[in-house]
Motif scaffolding. Structure first.
Motif, PDB file in Angstrom:
ATOM      1  N   PHE A  40      10.043   9.431   9.382  1.00 39.52           N
ATOM      2  CA  PHE A  40       9.407   8.122   9.527  1.00 39.52           C
ATOM      3  C   PHE A  40       8.248   8.172  10.517  1.00 39.52           C
ATOM      4  N   ARG A  41       8.410   8.968  11.561  1.00 36.07           N
ATOM      5  CA  ARG A  41       7.320   9.096  12.543  1.00 36.07           C
ATOM      6  C   ARG A  41       6.083   9.725  11.898  1.00 36.07           C
ATOM      7  N   ARG A  42       6.300  10.658  10.986  1.00 40.35           N
ATOM      8  CA  ARG A  42       5.154  11.240  10.268  1.00 40.35           C
ATOM      9  C   ARG A  42       4.455  10.186   9.423  1.00 40.35           C
ATOM     10  N   GLU A  43       5.247   9.303   8.784  1.00 46.62           N
ATOM     11  CA  GLU A  43       4.642   8.241   7.972  1.00 46.62           C
ATOM     12  C   GLU A  43       3.827   7.286   8.833  1.00 46.62           C
ATOM     13  N   VAL A  44       4.358   6.955   9.995  1.00 41.41           N
ATOM     14  CA  VAL A  44       3.609   6.087  10.918  1.00 41.41           C
ATOM     15  C   VAL A  44       2.331   6.783  11.370  1.00 41.41           C
ATOM     16  N   ASP A  45       2.435   8.050  11.690  1.00 36.75           N
ATOM     17  CA  ASP A  45       1.257   8.809  12.136  1.00 36.75           C
ATOM     18  C   ASP A  45       0.200   8.904  11.032  1.00 36.75           C
ATOM     19  N   LYS A  46       0.646   8.922   9.777  1.00 38.62           N
ATOM     20  CA  LYS A  46      -0.285   8.963   8.643  1.00 38.62           C
ATOM     21  C   LYS A  46      -0.921   7.600   8.375  1.00 38.62           C
ATOM     22  N   GLY A  47      -0.409   6.541   9.023  1.00 37.14           N
ATOM     23  CA  GLY A  47      -0.956   5.206   8.796  1.00 37.14           C
ATOM     24  C   GLY A  47      -0.318   4.471   7.634  1.00 37.14           C
ATOM     25  N   THR A  48       0.876   4.896   7.219  1.00 33.88           N
ATOM     26  CA  THR A  48       1.553   4.197   6.121  1.00 33.88           C
ATOM     27  C   THR A  48       1.956   2.796   6.538  1.00 33.88           C
ATOM     28  N   VAL A  49       2.574   2.652   7.715  1.00 37.21           N
ATOM     29  CA  VAL A  49       2.948   1.355   8.303  1.00 37.21           C
ATOM     30  C   VAL A  49       2.700   1.441   9.799  1.00 37.21           C
ATOM     31  N   PRO A  50       2.527   0.275  10.472  1.00 32.93           N
ATOM     32  CA  PRO A  50       2.335   0.325  11.923  1.00 32.93           C
ATOM     33  C   PRO A  50       3.565   0.834  12.659  1.00 32.93           C
ATOM     34  N   GLY A  51       4.753   0.416  12.196  1.00 33.48           N
ATOM     35  CA  GLY A  51       5.984   0.814  12.844  1.00 33.48           C
ATOM     36  C   GLY A  51       7.175   0.279  12.084  1.00 33.48           C
ATOM     37  N   LEU A  52       8.367   0.675  12.504  1.00 30.49           N
ATOM     38  CA  LEU A  52       9.580   0.221  11.833  1.00 30.49           C
ATOM     39  C   LEU A  52      10.782   0.465  12.732  1.00 30.49           C
ATOM     40  N   THR A 257      -5.242  -5.059   6.183  1.00 33.27           N
ATOM     41  CA  THR A 257      -5.545  -4.615   4.819  1.00 33.27           C
ATOM     42  C   THR A 257      -4.586  -3.494   4.452  1.00 33.27           C
ATOM     43  N   ASP A 258      -4.178  -3.459   3.201  1.00 35.04           N
ATOM     44  CA  ASP A 258      -3.232  -2.458   2.743  1.00 35.04           C
ATOM     45  C   ASP A 258      -3.837  -1.059   2.895  1.00 35.04           C
ATOM     46  N   PRO A 259      -3.138  -0.131   3.560  1.00 37.37           N
ATOM     47  CA  PRO A 259      -3.718   1.194   3.802  1.00 37.37           C
ATOM     48  C   PRO A 259      -3.853   2.038   2.535  1.00 37.37           C
ATOM     49  N   TRP A 260      -3.198   1.644   1.464  1.00 35.78           N
ATOM     50  CA  TRP A 260      -3.256   2.437   0.241  1.00 35.78           C
ATOM     51  C   TRP A 260      -4.260   1.915  -0.775  1.00 35.78           C
ATOM     52  N   ASN A 261      -4.441   0.585  -0.846  1.00 38.80           N
ATOM     53  CA  ASN A 261      -5.369   0.066  -1.867  1.00 38.80           C
ATOM     54  C   ASN A 261      -6.474  -0.822  -1.312  1.00 38.80           C
ATOM     55  N   GLY A 262      -6.431  -1.121  -0.012  1.00 37.47           N
ATOM     56  CA  GLY A 262      -7.484  -1.907   0.604  1.00 37.47           C
ATOM     57  C   GLY A 262      -7.380  -3.404   0.395  1.00 37.47           C
ATOM     58  N   ASP A 263      -6.331  -3.878  -0.288  1.00 39.48           N
ATOM     59  CA  ASP A 263      -6.165  -5.314  -0.492  1.00 39.48           C
ATOM     60  C   ASP A 263      -5.840  -6.023   0.824  1.00 39.48           C
ATOM     61  N   LYS A 264      -6.279  -7.273   0.930  1.00 39.70           N
ATOM     62  CA  LYS A 264      -5.962  -8.056   2.113  1.00 39.70           C
ATOM     63  C   LYS A 264      -4.477  -8.411   2.106  1.00 39.70           C
ATOM     64  N   VAL A 265      -3.831  -8.275   3.249  1.00 39.12           N
ATOM     65  CA  VAL A 265      -2.412  -8.591   3.382  1.00 39.12           C
ATOM     66  C   VAL A 265      -2.278  -9.969   4.021  1.00 39.12           C
ATOM     67  N   GLN A 390       3.891  -0.821   0.738  1.00 36.53           N
ATOM     68  CA  GLN A 390       4.582   0.448   0.919  1.00 36.53           C
ATOM     69  C   GLN A 390       6.106   0.314   0.735  1.00 36.53           C
ATOM     70  N   ARG A 391       6.558  -0.892   0.427  1.00 31.82           N
ATOM     71  CA  ARG A 391       7.991  -1.163   0.475  1.00 31.82           C
ATOM     72  C   ARG A 391       8.815  -0.339  -0.516  1.00 31.82           C
ATOM     73  N   GLU A 392       8.348  -0.193  -1.748  1.00 32.13           N
ATOM     74  CA  GLU A 392       9.148   0.527  -2.736  1.00 32.13           C
ATOM     75  C   GLU A 392       9.258   2.007  -2.362  1.00 32.13           C
ATOM     76  N   TYR A 393       8.177   2.591  -1.932  1.00 32.16           N
ATOM     77  CA  TYR A 393       8.189   3.992  -1.524  1.00 32.16           C
ATOM     78  C   TYR A 393       9.127   4.206  -0.345  1.00 32.16           C
ATOM     79  N   ILE A 394       9.006   3.360   0.662  1.00 30.49           N
ATOM     80  CA  ILE A 394       9.800   3.526   1.877  1.00 30.49           C
ATOM     81  C   ILE A 394      11.286   3.304   1.602  1.00 30.49           C
ATOM     82  N   ARG A 395      11.622   2.386   0.690  1.00 30.69           N
ATOM     83  CA  ARG A 395      13.044   2.155   0.378  1.00 30.69           C
ATOM     84  C   ARG A 395      13.693   3.409  -0.206  1.00 30.69           C
TER      85      ARG A 395
END
Length: 407
Positions: A40-52, A257-265, A390-395
């Motif tokens: 999970f720390r690698r995912e955060v470092d990659k910018g997938t999510v801010p934290g969890l 903004t979504d880090p994967w597609n650029g859409d506004k969150v 990112q929810r489906e991937y992370i689940r």
């Protein structure tokens, strides 16, 4: 919770912790759980999510509770064990339990028609598309409370497709947090159904309608009922339809903004008190608060000597209510699964692209929160984050990491 965290957030002391234990005493591998944290720390470092945050509990004790990354992208504050999250559809299991408590009190049966409590549903029609036109046809049978609980009501969501019925949803004010639960229910009843009641599984605003039925039957607001009958008895002091300004420094936020597609969150303001207390997706909560709910469910309806719901009632809720005759065409329903009364239920050991146990039940939230109860392993797990895209991937990621840690 560390002493430093408690000193920073005194209000967090209101929710008691579940007991802790070393992972190895619970049949969990500390090495593999550390690998989960590292992944999970690698995912955060990659910018997938801010934290969890994520928690794994087994045999009534917490074996792992970790916080990773930042609480919000615009803040340097680290994610904390008492950070507050929008749990969106993880509201649904709580409201479903509330409905079944009223059933246990003798206020209705599952086959009762929804129109018995909300008369506007008596005249609802089904929208059938023919050559690009919407034809309204009568109901073949009334929509029931069981239909609402298992999402076979024919009601839909405006964001799960673009059918002609869903376009009508999109043009309405259903997403407004400024309408009341009564106004919302009447609005849904004024729109056509996507399918005949009982014919299809369509993820929907059904649980919002259940929230309104709770209000009608109990004579209380949904928030008051949930607090009185579920949240306060479970000492879930941080769970509500909004949180106070004094908790502004504890709010977990997504990237703008979504880090994967650029859409506004766009997520709702947790500090704003809404007119509509959405039974389908309006609660905010913390990891520990939701863990107490999960332990109650794993225990068969009781926690710390307080019974919330009967064991056999919960057993009914955590059973598949769809079977082979209900049409299911949704990415939200994984292969090898069915749906009970408020939860998805695993029916097969195989088929799904992630590990689990037969009889496992779970649900999740649009912003990224997720939990599961695994009676076969005497275990539950909770993940909290704010990353809608990112929810489906992370689940799936989470399931694989945690199940790998069972010795």
């Amino acid at each position: 919770m560390t002493a430093q965290t408690a000193a920073r957030h005194p209000a967090a002391l209101q929710t008691p912790s579940l007991p802790d234990a070393k992972p190895e005493t619970l049949g969990l591998s500390p090495v593999r759980l550390q690998r989960a944290s590292d992944a999970f720390r690698r995912e955060v470092d990659k910018g997938t999510v801010p934290g969890l945050t994520f928690m794994v509990a087994r045999r009534g004790q917490i074996g792992w509770f970790d916080t990773i990354g930042r609480q919000a992208p615009a803040s340097s504050a680290p994610m904390a064990k008492d950070s507050i999250f929008r749990i969106y559809s993880m509201t649904k299991p709580i409201v479903s339990v509330g409905v079944m408590m009223l059933l246990e009190d003798g206020h209705f049966i599952l086959n009762d028609p929804v129109a018995k409590f909300i008369p506007e549903f008596a005249t609802q029609k089904v929208g059938v598309e023919t050559d690009g036109q919407l034809e309204l046809v009568p109901l073949q049978r009334p929509m029931t409370i069981q239909d609402l609980l298992r999402h076979t009501s024919g009601i839909t969501y405006d964001h799960t497709g673009n059918s002609l019925v869903q376009q009508l949803y999109q043009q309405s004010r259903l997403r407004s947090r400024k309408i009341t639960n009564a106004e919302h229910a009447a609005m849904v009843a004024s729109l056509p159904l996507l399918s005949q009641p009982g014919a299809q599984w369509n993820y929907s605003r059904s649980t919002d309608i259940l929230g309104r039925i709770i209000e009608v039957v109990s004579g209380k607001t949904l928030g008051s009922f949930l607090t009185e009958r579920i949240l306060a008895p479970l000492q879930m002091a941080e769970t509500a339809f909004h949180t106070g300004q004094d908790n502004a420094g504890r709010l977990a936020e997504a990237f703008p903004t979504d880090p994967w597609n650029g859409d506004k969150v766009q997520l709702f303001d947790m500090l704003e008190r809404p007119a509509m207390e959405s039974g389908g997706g309006g609660l905010v909560s913390t990891t520990m608060d939701y863990a107490r709910l999960c332990q109650m469910l794993l225990n068969g309806g009781t926690l710390d000597g307080v019974r919330i719901i009967g064991r056999k009632t919960l057993e009914l809720m955590a059973s598949d209510h769809l079977g082979p005759h209900v049409k299911v065409e949704s990415p939200l329903m994984p292969p090898g699964h069915g749906f009970g009364l408020g939860f998805a239920v695993r029916t097969h050991l195989g088929m799904a692209p992630f590990p689990g146990s037969r009889g496992q039940f779970f649900w999740s939230g649009m912003a990224g929160s997720f939990f599961w109860i695994d009676p076969a392993e005497d275990m539950f797990a909770v993940l909290m984050m704010q990353g809608p895209g990112q929810r489906e991937y992370i689940r799936s990621f989470f399931r694989s990491l945690v199940y790998a840690a069972i010795d």
